[in-house]
Every structure is written in C-alpha cells, then in structure tokens.
Motif scaffolding. Structure first.
Motif, PDB file in Angstrom:
ATOM      1  N   ARG A   1       0.974  -1.092  -0.118  1.00  0.00           N
ATOM      2  CA  ARG A   1       0.086  -0.153  -0.056  1.00  0.00           C
ATOM      3  C   ARG A   1       0.904   1.261  -0.028  1.00  0.00           C
ATOM      4  NH1 ARG A   1      -4.533   2.382  -1.715  1.00  0.00           N
ATOM      5  NH2 ARG A   1      -5.650   3.534   0.015  1.00  0.00           N
ATOM      6  N   ALA A   2       1.895   1.226   0.673  1.00  0.00           N
ATOM      7  CA  ALA A   2       2.779   2.501   0.714  1.00  0.00           C
ATOM      8  C   ALA A   2       3.254   2.742  -0.496  1.00  0.00           C
ATOM      9  CB  ALA A   2       3.921   2.152   2.018  1.00  0.00           C
ATOM     10  N   ALA A   3       3.873   1.548  -1.295  1.00  0.00           N
ATOM     11  CA  ALA A   3       4.546   1.860  -2.592  1.00  0.00           C
ATOM     12  C   ALA A   3       3.562   2.267  -3.440  1.00  0.00           C
ATOM     13  CB  ALA A   3       5.111   0.331  -2.968  1.00  0.00           C
ATOM     14  N   GLY A   4       2.583   1.809  -3.436  1.00  0.00           N
ATOM     15  CA  GLY A   4       1.298   2.322  -4.432  1.00  0.00           C
ATOM     16  C   GLY A   4       1.092   3.618  -4.206  1.00  0.00           C
ATOM     17  N   LEU A   5       1.221   4.224  -3.043  1.00  0.00           N
ATOM     18  CA  LEU A   5       0.981   5.665  -2.974  1.00  0.00           C
ATOM     19  C   LEU A   5       1.693   6.652  -3.681  1.00  0.00           C
ATOM     20  CD1 LEU A   5      -0.219   5.720   0.822  1.00  0.00           C
ATOM     21  CD2 LEU A   5      -1.840   6.247  -0.888  1.00  0.00           C
ATOM     22  N   THR A   6       2.878   5.878  -4.096  1.00  0.00           N
ATOM     23  CA  THR A   6       4.020   6.828  -4.615  1.00  0.00           C
ATOM     24  C   THR A   6       3.844   6.516  -6.308  1.00  0.00           C
ATOM     25  OG1 THR A   6       5.588   5.272  -4.370  1.00  0.00           O
ATOM     26  CG2 THR A   6       5.312   6.571  -2.430  1.00  0.00           C
TER      27      THR A   6
ATOM     28  N   VAL B   1       9.740   4.387   1.497  1.00  0.00           N
ATOM     29  CA  VAL B   1       9.541   3.951   0.330  1.00  0.00           C
ATOM     30  C   VAL B   1      10.849   4.468  -0.575  1.00  0.00           C
ATOM     31  CG1 VAL B   1       8.123   3.919  -1.766  1.00  0.00           C
ATOM     32  CG2 VAL B   1       7.132   3.859   0.276  1.00  0.00           C
ATOM     33  N   SER B   2      11.503   3.788  -1.403  1.00  0.00           N
ATOM     34  CA  SER B   2      12.321   4.292  -2.402  1.00  0.00           C
ATOM     35  C   SER B   2      11.978   4.175  -3.843  1.00  0.00           C
ATOM     36  CB  SER B   2      13.702   3.540  -2.265  1.00  0.00           C
ATOM     37  OG  SER B   2      14.249   3.613  -0.919  1.00  0.00           O
ATOM     38  N   ARG B   3      11.904   5.307  -4.509  1.00  0.00           N
ATOM     39  CA  ARG B   3      11.489   5.220  -5.766  1.00  0.00           C
ATOM     40  C   ARG B   3      12.726   5.009  -6.848  1.00  0.00           C
ATOM     41  NH1 ARG B   3       7.032   9.919  -6.476  1.00  0.00           N
ATOM     42  NH2 ARG B   3       6.437  10.178  -4.157  1.00  0.00           N
ATOM     43  N   ASP B   4      12.692   3.677  -7.169  1.00  0.00           N
ATOM     44  CA  ASP B   4      13.847   3.224  -8.022  1.00  0.00           C
ATOM     45  C   ASP B   4      13.800   3.741  -9.474  1.00  0.00           C
ATOM     46  OD1 ASP B   4      14.972   1.700  -5.978  1.00  0.00           O
ATOM     47  OD2 ASP B   4      14.371  -0.164  -6.363  1.00  0.00           O
ATOM     48  N   ARG B   5      12.485   3.625  -9.888  1.00  0.00           N
ATOM     49  CA  ARG B   5      12.157   3.802 -11.551  1.00  0.00           C
ATOM     50  C   ARG B   5      10.853   4.234 -11.636  1.00  0.00           C
ATOM     51  NH1 ARG B   5      11.853   1.767 -16.697  1.00  0.00           N
ATOM     52  NH2 ARG B   5      12.972   2.990 -18.116  1.00  0.00           N
TER      53      ARG B   5
ATOM     54  N   GLY C   1       9.341   4.184 -15.608  1.00  0.00           N
ATOM     55  CA  GLY C   1       9.238   4.099 -16.873  1.00  0.00           C
ATOM     56  C   GLY C   1       8.175   4.577 -17.640  1.00  0.00           C
ATOM     57  N   ARG C   2       8.202   4.304 -18.981  1.00  0.00           N
ATOM     58  CA  ARG C   2       6.956   4.559 -19.662  1.00  0.00           C
ATOM     59  C   ARG C   2       5.666   3.833 -19.102  1.00  0.00           C
ATOM     60  NH1 ARG C   2       8.672   4.147 -25.877  1.00  0.00           N
ATOM     61  NH2 ARG C   2       9.640   2.005 -24.868  1.00  0.00           N
ATOM     62  N   SER C   3       5.926   2.458 -18.877  1.00  0.00           N
ATOM     63  CA  SER C   3       4.607   1.686 -18.355  1.00  0.00           C
ATOM     64  C   SER C   3       4.821   0.870 -17.048  1.00  0.00           C
ATOM     65  CB  SER C   3       4.459   0.827 -19.563  1.00  0.00           C
ATOM     66  OG  SER C   3       5.525  -0.318 -19.520  1.00  0.00           O
ATOM     67  N   PHE C   4       6.139   1.030 -16.699  1.00  0.00           N
ATOM     68  CA  PHE C   4       6.347   0.364 -15.277  1.00  0.00           C
ATOM     69  C   PHE C   4       7.099   1.340 -14.316  1.00  0.00           C
ATOM     70  CE2 PHE C   4       6.351  -3.384 -18.094  1.00  0.00           C
ATOM     71  CZ  PHE C   4       6.020  -4.290 -17.489  1.00  0.00           C
ATOM     72  N   SER C   5       6.576   1.126 -13.174  1.00  0.00           N
ATOM     73  CA  SER C   5       7.206   1.662 -11.945  1.00  0.00           C
ATOM     74  C   SER C   5       7.628   0.730 -10.959  1.00  0.00           C
ATOM     75  CB  SER C   5       6.284   2.533 -11.375  1.00  0.00           C
ATOM     76  OG  SER C   5       5.650   3.669 -12.113  1.00  0.00           O
ATOM     77  N   ALA C   6       9.089   0.868 -10.405  1.00  0.00           N
ATOM     78  CA  ALA C   6       9.624   0.021  -9.552  1.00  0.00           C
ATOM     79  C   ALA C   6       9.784   0.826  -8.128  1.00  0.00           C
ATOM     80  CB  ALA C   6      11.000  -0.420  -9.868  1.00  0.00           C
TER      81      ALA C   6
END
Length: 296
Positions: free
Chosen positions: A69-74, A102-106, A108-113
């Motif tokens: 959930r925390a990752a999804g908020l970013t 949370v760390s925002r690694d990347r 992209g155009r269609s993916f978020s890590a």
C-alpha cells in the motif's frame, strides 16, 4: 483515540494525525483501516495495527500488505502492482507501529519499481521490492485451473479457533478440507475461501494489498506428515504475482501446496482464484523448517 478517515482517503497528513491521536496510537477495526497509512513525509508512512492482534508478533501478511500500500501511494495514477518480492528479517512487535520507507527506483513509460523498508525501533524488520504496470491489451490465458470439487463458501462454517483465531483476523475465512483420494490430492495441504469483512473502495492497489494480507495466512506444510519435518515455520521470503484485477471483498479461493523441504527450509506455492475460476494471483513462500528439541 485517533479516528480513521472515511473510505477513499489514501493517507492522513502528519498534522491531522497529531491532532487526532491521544496517548495511544490508532487501532484498526477493518482491513481498509489497517491499510490506511499515515503520511509523515514524502515517501515515509506510519502503519498501525489492528485492535486485536491474532499473533504474539506482528503478522507477516499485514506488513506485506501495508508495504505494498505504501509503495502504491507513490506511483503514477493508472499503474497497478503485478509483483512483490519480500524478505522477513526480524519478528515485528504487534503492539508497536511500523514505519514504511519507500524508495522510488524507477518510473518508466509503463512500469514503476519501488522498494520498501519496514522499520520498528530503528531496525529493518522487512524489505520488499514491488513493480507496478499500466494496463495493456493482450491475449488472456491461465494454466492453473481452479478445482471443480470445491464446496461453496456459503456451505462452510467460519474457520474455527482450532485452525486460526479467525475472529481476530480482518477477513472472513472458510476452511475447505481437501479430498484425500490420490497421492496428488494428499499433497494439497490447505484450501480456504476468503474475503474482507467489509466492502472496499474501487482501488486496485487496495484490493491487491488485501490479497497480500491473505497470502501469508497459514502454510503449505500444515497438513504434511513427514518424520523430522515440522508443519511450518517462520516466513523467510515471500513472492506474489498479481495476474488480473481482483475484488478482495468478494469470495476468493486460495490453495496452498508444499513443493520441497530440505536444509531446514521449505518452499510452498499457492494460487488465488475468484469465484468464477479466474486466476487472480500466484504466490511462493519459503519457511524456516527447524525441528526444535522437545521442551525447547
């Protein structure tokens, strides 16, 4: 006692949290409240605990769900979780809130890590890497069909205390006793129906987090009788793949089965289907499988 926000609010600000909290931290009565995180700063959240914890330590599925959930908020709007890979590092305290970093690694155009570190008292108790994907049109195929001999959840009793203290779990669970006619069926270790006890908003990350909460429930080794092998153990690592949009407030069927146990570690896999038989998620978990001496 702090008051949780109305449905649909993703996170409370630190200012509102300070005004709402009294001497103790807020406690969740529902899974939606459990997944409502307090925003402390950018990419930093505080996760709270249920009013009645059902384990002496922090339930691993709760930490995984709150981390997702925390990752999804970013992540940008329109991106939904398709995989999460977790490591359980320390036993968490069921009476202590958890900080989600949370760390925002990347993006992209269609993916978020994203990576999430769950902290208690300054120490990491759990880490997770998760990936989010924008919907794309493609063919649809599933190679894991749902069993056809599963009784409907309405024909089953709520899972009793002899299995899991389900009255303290924030989901409605109905245990299914697998048939034991063939060797293959004897390895089907744990089956259950599950859904949240309350309707959830139309938020796909929230529903995926609810599946993450469910996915750590029980173990694929519970009903496997092998000399010198315990019937489960502490979670070491955990992976969930989310295949299709899900509604966790409608009945889902989860089946767990053991794969291998050796070297004091055991791996089991599982699948989660909706009531129509669509495969919603696949999970794999590794347990610590130590045989403790009698009296230890």
């Amino acid at each position: 006692m702090a008051v949780f926000p109305k449905s649909g609010e993703s996170a409370r600000s630190a200012e509102s949290a300070e005004s709402a909290e009294s001497a103790e931290h807020p406690r969740a009565e529902t899974l939606e409240e459990l997944l409502d995180l307090e925003e402390l700063d950018r990419d930093l959240y505080r996760a709270h605990n249920p009013r009645r914890p059902f384990t002496d330590h922090l339930y691993g599925g709760q930490v995984a769900a709150q981390a997702l959930r925390a990752a999804g908020l970013t992540v940008p709007d329109g991106r939904h979780p398709h995989s999460m890979h977790c490591y359980y590092l320390r036993a968490g305290e069921a009476e202590h809130p958890t900080i989600m970093k949370v760390s925002r690694d990347r993006d992209g155009r269609s993916f978020s890590a994203r990576r999430v570190e769950a902290l208690q008292r300054g120490k990491a108790i759990f880490t997770m890497a998760a990936s989010f994907h924008a919907d794309e049109v493609s063919g649809d195929w599933s190679g894991v069909p749902m069993r056809t001999d599963v009784p409907s959840p309405e024909d089953l009793d709520v899972m009793g205390d002899d299995r899991i203290r389900s009255h303290e779990i924030l989901m409605d669970l109905r245990a299914v006793d697998p048939p034991h006619g063939s060797m293959e069926e004897q390895h089907a270790s744990r089956w259950m129906w599950a859904r949240t006890t309350e309707p959830l908003p139309d938020d796909r990350v929230l529903h995926a987090a609810a599946i993450a909460y469910l996915s750590d429930m029980s173990s694929g080794f519970v009903d496997l009788d092998v000399p010198g092998l315990p019937r489960g153990g502490s979670s070491l690592d955990h992976t969930v793949y989310f295949h299709r949009p899900a509604r966790a407030d409608e009945w889902m069927f989860m089946a767990l089965e053991p794969v291998s146990a050796a070297g004091a570690r055991g791996v089991y896999r599982g699948s989660v289907h909706d009531r129509d038989g669509r495969l919603l998620a696949t999970l794999v978990q590794e347990n610590l499988m130590r045989q403790w001496p009698e009296g230890a």
